[in-house]
Design a protein around this motif. Structure first.
Motif, PDB file in Angstrom:
ATOM      1  N   PHE A 103      -5.859  10.534  -0.260  1.00  0.00           N
ATOM      2  CA  PHE A 103      -5.929   9.166  -0.748  1.00  0.00           C
ATOM      3  C   PHE A 103      -7.389   8.751  -0.870  1.00  0.00           C
ATOM      4  N   ALA A 104      -7.678   7.984  -1.907  1.00  0.00           N
ATOM      5  CA  ALA A 104      -9.019   7.435  -2.095  1.00  0.00           C
ATOM      6  C   ALA A 104      -8.877   6.035  -2.668  1.00  0.00           C
ATOM      7  N   VAL A 105      -9.912   5.242  -2.501  1.00  0.00           N
ATOM      8  CA  VAL A 105      -9.953   3.908  -3.102  1.00  0.00           C
ATOM      9  C   VAL A 105     -11.091   3.920  -4.109  1.00  0.00           C
ATOM     10  N   ASN A 106     -10.763   3.619  -5.375  1.00  0.00           N
ATOM     11  CA  ASN A 106     -11.817   3.622  -6.407  1.00  0.00           C
ATOM     12  C   ASN A 106     -12.620   2.319  -6.353  1.00  0.00           C
TER      13      ASN A 106
ATOM     14  N   LEU B 171       5.650  -1.582   3.470  1.00  0.00           N
ATOM     15  CA  LEU B 171       5.000  -0.973   4.621  1.00  0.00           C
ATOM     16  C   LEU B 171       5.930  -1.096   5.825  1.00  0.00           C
ATOM     17  N   THR B 172       6.154   0.013   6.545  1.00  0.00           N
ATOM     18  CA  THR B 172       7.025  -0.028   7.718  1.00  0.00           C
ATOM     19  C   THR B 172       6.259  -0.573   8.916  1.00  0.00           C
ATOM     20  N   SER B 173       6.964  -0.737  10.029  1.00  0.00           N
ATOM     21  CA  SER B 173       6.317  -1.218  11.252  1.00  0.00           C
ATOM     22  C   SER B 173       5.299  -0.199  11.776  1.00  0.00           C
ATOM     23  N   LYS B 174       5.430   1.067  11.350  1.00  0.00           N
ATOM     24  CA  LYS B 174       4.464   2.100  11.734  1.00  0.00           C
ATOM     25  C   LYS B 174       3.339   2.228  10.715  1.00  0.00           C
ATOM     26  N   ARG B 175       3.270   1.266   9.781  1.00  0.00           N
ATOM     27  CA  ARG B 175       2.227   1.232   8.733  1.00  0.00           C
ATOM     28  C   ARG B 175       2.359   2.412   7.763  1.00  0.00           C
ATOM     29  N   GLN B 176       3.593   2.850   7.503  1.00  0.00           N
ATOM     30  CA  GLN B 176       3.844   3.955   6.593  1.00  0.00           C
ATOM     31  C   GLN B 176       4.549   3.452   5.344  1.00  0.00           C
ATOM     32  N   VAL B 177       4.390   4.196   4.252  1.00  0.00           N
ATOM     33  CA  VAL B 177       5.126   3.897   3.024  1.00  0.00           C
ATOM     34  C   VAL B 177       5.726   5.193   2.492  1.00  0.00           C
ATOM     35  N   THR B 178       6.760   5.047   1.686  1.00  0.00           N
ATOM     36  CA  THR B 178       7.345   6.183   0.991  1.00  0.00           C
ATOM     37  C   THR B 178       6.716   6.251  -0.385  1.00  0.00           C
ATOM     38  N   ILE B 179       6.279   7.434  -0.777  1.00  0.00           N
ATOM     39  CA  ILE B 179       5.727   7.599  -2.125  1.00  0.00           C
ATOM     40  C   ILE B 179       6.905   7.553  -3.089  1.00  0.00           C
ATOM     41  N   PRO B 180       6.894   6.655  -4.058  1.00  0.00           N
ATOM     42  CA  PRO B 180       8.027   6.530  -4.976  1.00  0.00           C
ATOM     43  C   PRO B 180       8.324   7.835  -5.714  1.00  0.00           C
ATOM     44  N   LYS B 181       9.588   8.051  -6.024  1.00  0.00           N
ATOM     45  CA  LYS B 181      10.044   9.287  -6.662  1.00  0.00           C
ATOM     46  C   LYS B 181       9.293   9.574  -7.954  1.00  0.00           C
ATOM     47  N   GLN B 182       9.042   8.554  -8.766  1.00  0.00           N
ATOM     48  CA  GLN B 182       8.328   8.779 -10.034  1.00  0.00           C
ATOM     49  C   GLN B 182       6.944   9.380  -9.785  1.00  0.00           C
TER      50      GLN B 182
ATOM     51  N   ARG C 156       6.055  11.088  -6.943  1.00  0.00           N
ATOM     52  CA  ARG C 156       6.270  12.437  -6.401  1.00  0.00           C
ATOM     53  C   ARG C 156       6.563  13.430  -7.513  1.00  0.00           C
ATOM     54  N   ASP C 157       7.407  13.023  -8.466  1.00  0.00           N
ATOM     55  CA  ASP C 157       7.745  13.903  -9.590  1.00  0.00           C
ATOM     56  C   ASP C 157       6.531  14.164 -10.477  1.00  0.00           C
ATOM     57  N   ALA C 158       5.755  13.122 -10.760  1.00  0.00           N
ATOM     58  CA  ALA C 158       4.582  13.269 -11.635  1.00  0.00           C
ATOM     59  C   ALA C 158       3.548  14.213 -11.033  1.00  0.00           C
ATOM     60  N   LEU C 159       3.401  14.183  -9.700  1.00  0.00           N
ATOM     61  CA  LEU C 159       2.437  15.052  -9.020  1.00  0.00           C
ATOM     62  C   LEU C 159       3.066  16.346  -8.523  1.00  0.00           C
ATOM     63  N   ASP C 160       4.369  16.518  -8.769  1.00  0.00           N
ATOM     64  CA  ASP C 160       5.109  17.693  -8.308  1.00  0.00           C
ATOM     65  C   ASP C 160       4.954  17.865  -6.802  1.00  0.00           C
ATOM     66  N   LEU C 161       5.196  16.768  -6.070  1.00  0.00           N
ATOM     67  CA  LEU C 161       5.086  16.785  -4.609  1.00  0.00           C
ATOM     68  C   LEU C 161       6.423  17.143  -3.990  1.00  0.00           C
TER      69      LEU C 161
ATOM     70  N   VAL D 119      -5.882   5.732  -5.083  1.00  0.00           N
ATOM     71  CA  VAL D 119      -5.609   6.899  -5.914  1.00  0.00           C
ATOM     72  C   VAL D 119      -5.115   8.004  -4.994  1.00  0.00           C
ATOM     73  N   ILE D 120      -4.042   8.671  -5.403  1.00  0.00           N
ATOM     74  CA  ILE D 120      -3.498   9.768  -4.606  1.00  0.00           C
ATOM     75  C   ILE D 120      -3.634  11.062  -5.406  1.00  0.00           C
TER      76      ILE D 120
END
Length: 79
Positions: free
Chosen positions: A31-34, A5-16, A18-23, A40-41
């Motif tokens: 985003f949701a929390v089960n 988590l960055t100081s701005k409370r952000q994260v990078t979605i990992p490449k795997q 992004r690729d799996a979701l074709d982002l 879950v994204i």
């Protein structure tokens, strides 16, 4: 796939992921929390089409066989 988590409370979605979701840049995600507390994204709709880069057509087309030193000397008027 841990990420930080960055100081701005952000994260990078990992490449795997992004690729799996074709982002791609500009894609909407949700985003949701089960009930188990897992995040879950979901990709929301289709991603906007990427505008072609104006340099894409020329990229990788150079066939000049100059050595850097020779080219720099020519550009400086030393050759």
């Amino acid at each position: 796939m841990p990420t930080t988590l960055t100081s701005k409370r952000q994260v990078t979605i990992p490449k795997q992921i992004r690729d799996a979701l074709d982002l791609a840049p500009g894609c909407a995600v949700d985003f949701a929390v089960n009930r188990d507390g897992h995040v879950v994204i979901h990709k929301v709709g289709a991603c906007p089409t990427r505008q072609p880069d104006r340099f894409d057509a020329a990229r990788g087309k150079a066939d000049v066989k100059w050595r850097t030193d020779d080219l720099m000397a020519l550009l400086r008027g030393e050759g």
